[in-house]
Design an enzyme around this catalytic site. Structure first.
Site, short mmCIF file in Angstrom:
data_model
loop_
_atom_site.label_atom_id
_atom_site.label_comp_id
_atom_site.label_asym_id
_atom_site.label_seq_id
_atom_site.Cartn_x
_atom_site.Cartn_y
_atom_site.Cartn_z
N GLY A 29 0.81 -1.21 0.00
CA GLY A 29 0.00 0.00 0.00
C GLY A 29 0.84 1.26 0.00
O GLY A 29 2.06 1.24 0.20
N LYS A 288 -15.55 8.63 -4.01
CA LYS A 288 -14.86 8.59 -5.30
C LYS A 288 -15.74 9.01 -6.47
O LYS A 288 -15.24 9.20 -7.59
CB LYS A 288 -14.30 7.18 -5.56
CG LYS A 288 -13.38 6.65 -4.47
CD LYS A 288 -12.15 7.51 -4.29
CE LYS A 288 -11.20 6.92 -3.25
NZ LYS A 288 -10.00 7.76 -3.03
N VAL A 387 -3.44 7.47 -7.66
CA VAL A 387 -3.61 6.82 -8.97
C VAL A 387 -3.25 7.79 -10.08
O VAL A 387 -2.62 7.42 -11.08
CB VAL A 387 -5.05 6.29 -9.14
CG1 VAL A 387 -5.28 5.80 -10.56
CG2 VAL A 387 -5.32 5.16 -8.14
N ALA A 388 -3.62 9.06 -9.91
CA ALA A 388 -3.31 10.09 -10.91
C ALA A 388 -1.80 10.18 -11.12
O ALA A 388 -1.31 10.29 -12.26
CB ALA A 388 -3.86 11.43 -10.45
N LYS A 389 -1.06 10.10 -10.02
CA LYS A 389 0.40 10.20 -10.11
C LYS A 389 1.00 8.93 -10.72
O LYS A 389 1.96 8.99 -11.50
CB LYS A 389 0.99 10.47 -8.72
CG LYS A 389 0.54 11.80 -8.13
CD LYS A 389 1.20 12.10 -6.79
CE LYS A 389 0.79 13.47 -6.29
NZ LYS A 389 1.51 13.89 -5.07
N GLU A 390 0.42 7.77 -10.36
CA GLU A 390 0.92 6.51 -10.90
C GLU A 390 0.73 6.45 -12.42
O GLU A 390 1.61 5.98 -13.14
CB GLU A 390 0.20 5.34 -10.22
CG GLU A 390 0.55 5.19 -8.75
CD GLU A 390 -0.34 4.22 -7.99
OE1 GLU A 390 -0.18 4.08 -6.77
OE2 GLU A 390 -1.22 3.60 -8.64
N ASP A 508 1.54 41.73 36.77
CA ASP A 508 0.35 41.93 35.94
C ASP A 508 -0.73 40.95 36.42
O ASP A 508 -0.43 39.95 37.08
CB ASP A 508 0.71 41.68 34.47
CG ASP A 508 -0.50 41.70 33.55
OD1 ASP A 508 -1.28 42.66 33.65
OD2 ASP A 508 -0.66 40.74 32.78
#
Length: 739
Positions: A29, A288, A387-390, A508
């Protein structure tokens, strides 16, 4: 030797029990891959659930399982089936997952699940405490374990703890609906560094911190009483080399070594050379947007009928949480949609959708990535979407088009893709048309930029960047330690204090001796404070002054009968030994008529704010307002006031959620120096928490011990973290010298 301890819900190995023997197989993973470099360097331990419940583990195999996990640098947390149900399938996936993905209608707020979530988080924390040493670095992962950082911090306050959220963090308006919102935020604040995939998630988190917990946030730093928590964004990458190299090998395989899937893909490509394959790969999850994507595909085919028999959508839906009702309904909906669209639009030689409901081995993923002309990924909400990068990493000839939802975290760093709104079918249809028609030159130009970026910021760099930032955050503290009143520095101060003949203390009140309250009148002194002040004022050869911006009526009501020395309204009034207040400075107040209407107009336009009218100053309080809105209004008011008072010898003091207008010739510094010059003091101590006390720190002689409460920028020599630390220090002044 210090080690790194990684904690996640699941371990990066899968246990298999076969005929009484145990085997542990490494997972593939995203997180397991991402943490490989951190886990393999030096001493490291990964703690998590093994995937087997206590009921599933034979008692005689317990030691064998521990040994098998130890070979992979792992240690298990034992969970019962009931705990898994309430913690994982319950609170994590029926409350947090839908809520954080903006599916409020699916969120269940069950007290029993929350209690189980807390109990299991404590189990994970206990497992860490059992294995961790003081100098270890701890990195906690994801939404299942958001309470763990605080639980560990309570037992090991000096330990360095990082937390990374792998899903979106929702906007304040969504997050505030969670009944246990404050507890979740407090749990996360046990960390030294909190990481998110994108700046948007970071911004949402900081907004909730301000609005729900009311904590001070400066840029991406959260100020707690005793620590600063850093929040930052680290977009997760992929193992770029793994996918790129696999694609290169795939291209050179002879036909006889190709997979059955690849041969089928090739056959269809050859039968219709100008046809285009669209690829959609997701876990089967409502976030998704798979059902919406199918409807959008049908819309596209009807709007551009010339592409019928020329395009094919390949959908791979990986099974996920199949025992959760929403996921069962979703699978049924998608099955029916695919069946209906294929039934209505298919021809003898063409099926518009190929639908796979299963996991696929890595080799088949490479088949799909390298064979499909367009990757179409349109989640409704997604933390990142790797997934977009893969897909881009496998496009070795730089062809291919990525259509990506702007709601995916990866869209922030993939602007060269065709970004779409997953709810806009018209835009989606036009974008698919554009992708089909895109010239190869443009495809290569876009993908070349994407590939260089993804190769540079890969998953290993993501992990190393986070670890470096966590280490820097830990090592920042020594910069403060030189000025923090540590044990050694406090001992030095006490030596000077006991050696002195005549001592002078300026204390204070708000934020120093007592905490803040939404209604300033309710921040009255408690019994413990009275006991402390009584003890201090009874000491010989010491003069103590409470020095505050408070009005004389309030301080008179609280302290006059105690006969404490008091300087109030920033130095306008003085009371000593129970005498009535007299003016230290001759101050005008005719300007108040001009400024009051301005403040009133801001009160009218800023719900929750109010005006406190003192004898010679006006204060606009905004502690009860929305934090962001209040800060915006304060900035506006500051600009307006400075233009109004330019010629009136007035000052604007910006305190803690309060803005005060007063005469310029009055401040705590002038008042403190008046007292200081009365006698031969050889030990001077002054302590305060906000900007108004800086005058005191600046004016008093260099020999004075000046202390700021909190870690803000200051002229004081030292700082303390909290009101408790202040009271502890002052208590030491009342103790007799030892030895």
């Amino acid at each position: 030797m210090a080690k790194t301890i990684i904690i996640s819900n699941r371990l990066p190995v899968q246990l298999q029990i076969d005929n009484g023997s145990i085997s542990a197989i490494p997972s593939v993973g995203g997180l397991a891959t991402g943490m490989k470099s951190v886990h393999s360097e030096g001493e490291s331990l990964w703690i998590g659930w093994s995937g087997l419940t206590e009921e599933e583990i034979p008692e005689d195999l317990e030691n064998d399982i521990d040994a098998a996990l130890a070979e992979h640098g792992s240690s298990k947390v034992k969970l019962t089936a009931e705990e898994v149900d309430g913690f994982y399938y319950g609170f994590s996936n029926r409350t947090i997952w839908p809520l954080f993905h903006y599916f409020l209608e699916y969120s269940e707020f069950e007290l029993a699940s929350w209690e189980t979530y807390k109990a299991v988080n404590q189990k994970f924390a206990d497992a860490i405490l059992e294995k961790a040493d003081k100098d270890d670095i701890i990195w906690v992962h994801d939404y299942q374990l958001m309470l763990v950082p605080r639980m560990v911090r309570e037992k090991r306050p000096e330990t360095s703890i990082g937390f990374f959220l792998h899903i979106p963090f929702p906007s304040f308006e969504i997050f505030r609906t969670l009944p246990w919102r404050a507890e979740v935020l407090t749990g996360l604040l046990g960390s030294d560094l909190i990481g998110f995939h994108t700046y948007d998630y970071e911004r949402h988190f900081l907004s909730s911190i301000r609005r729900i917990l009311g904590l001070e946030v400066s840029f991406n730093d959260i100020y707690l009483d005793d620590r600063i928590v850093k929040v930052d964004s680290f977009p997760m990458g992929i193992d770029y080399a793994k996918f790129s190299e696999a694609a290169k090998i795939h291209q050179t395989l002879p036909k006889k070594e190709q997979s059955e899937l690849q041969r089928r893909l090739n056959k269809h490509k050859e039968s219709t050379p100008d046809a285009k394959f669209l690829l959609s790969i997701d876990r089967l999850d409502y976030s998704k947007g798979i059902a919406k994507r199918l409807n959008a595909y049908e819309y596209f085919l009807n709007k551009y009928p010339q592409y019928k028999e020329k395009v094919r959508l390949i959908i791979l839906a990986v099974p996920s949480r199949s025992n959760v009702p929403q996921y069962q309904l979703l699978k049924k909906e998608i099955d029916e949609l695919v069946g209906r669209i294929n039934g209505e639009l298919a021809t003898v030689s063409w099926t518009p959708i190929w639908y796979f409901y299963r996991s696929m081995p890595f080799e088949n993923l490479i088949d799909l990535y390298t064979s499909c002309d367009i990757a179409w990924l349109t989640p409704i909400r997604d933390g990142m979407n790797l997934v977009a990068k893969e897909y881009i990493a496998t496009r070795t000839d730089k062809t291919g088009v990525l259509i990506l939802s702007e709601m995916a975290g990866s869209a922030n760093e993939m602007n060269e893709a065709l970004l779409i709104n997953p709810n806009n079918f018209e835009q989606i249809a036009d974008t698919i048309h554009r992708a089909i028609q895109m010239p190869q030159k443009e495809q290569k130009s876009r993908n070349d930029v994407l590939q260089k970026r993804l190769e540079r910021y890969n998953v290993e760099k993501w992990a190393n960047d986070f670890m470096r930032s966590l280490t820097e955050q830990r090592d920042k503290d020594p910069a403060y330690v030189t000025r923090r009143l540590s044990v050694d520095l406090t001992n030095t101060v006490m030596e000077d204090y006991h050696a002195a003949r005549k001592r002078l203390l300026f204390l204070d009140y708000d934020g120093t001796l007592a905490g803040f309250h939404n209604d300033p009148q309710k921040a009255s002194p408690d019994k413990e404070l009275f006991r402390l002040l009584d003890a201090l004022t009874s000491l010989p050869d010491m003069d103590i002054y409470l020095i505050s911006g408070r009005d004389k009526e309030t301080f008179g009501r609280w302290f006059l009968k105690k006969k404490y020395n008091m300087i109030v309204e920033h130095g306008v009034w003085l009371s000593e030994k129970g005498d009535e207040f007299t003016m230290l400075e001759n101050v005008k107040k005719d300007w108040m008529e001009k400024i009051s209407p301005v403040l009133e107009s801001f009160v009218d336009r800023t719900p929750g704010s109010f005006i406190e009218e003192k004898n010679y100053s006006l204060a606009w309080h905004y502690r009860n307002t929305d934090p962001d809105f209040g800060q915006k209004r304060a900035s506006e008011l500051n600009t307006v006031l400075r233009s109004l008072i330019a010629n009136d010898d007035l000052s604007v003091l910006n305190g803690n959620k309060v803005m005060e207008i007063k005469s310029s010739n009055v401040n705590k510094g002038r008042a403190a120096m008046r007292i200081f010059t009365r006698d031969e003091y050889d030990f001077v101590f002054a302590i305060g928490d906000d900007w108004t006390d800086e005058f005191m720190f600046q004016e008093l002689p260099d020999t004075a011990v000046t202390v700021k409460v909190g870690r803000q920028k200051t002229q004081a020599k030292y700082y303390l973290d909290s009101i408790k630390n202040v009271r502890d220090l002052l208590s030491r002044f009342t103790e007799k010298k030892v030895g």
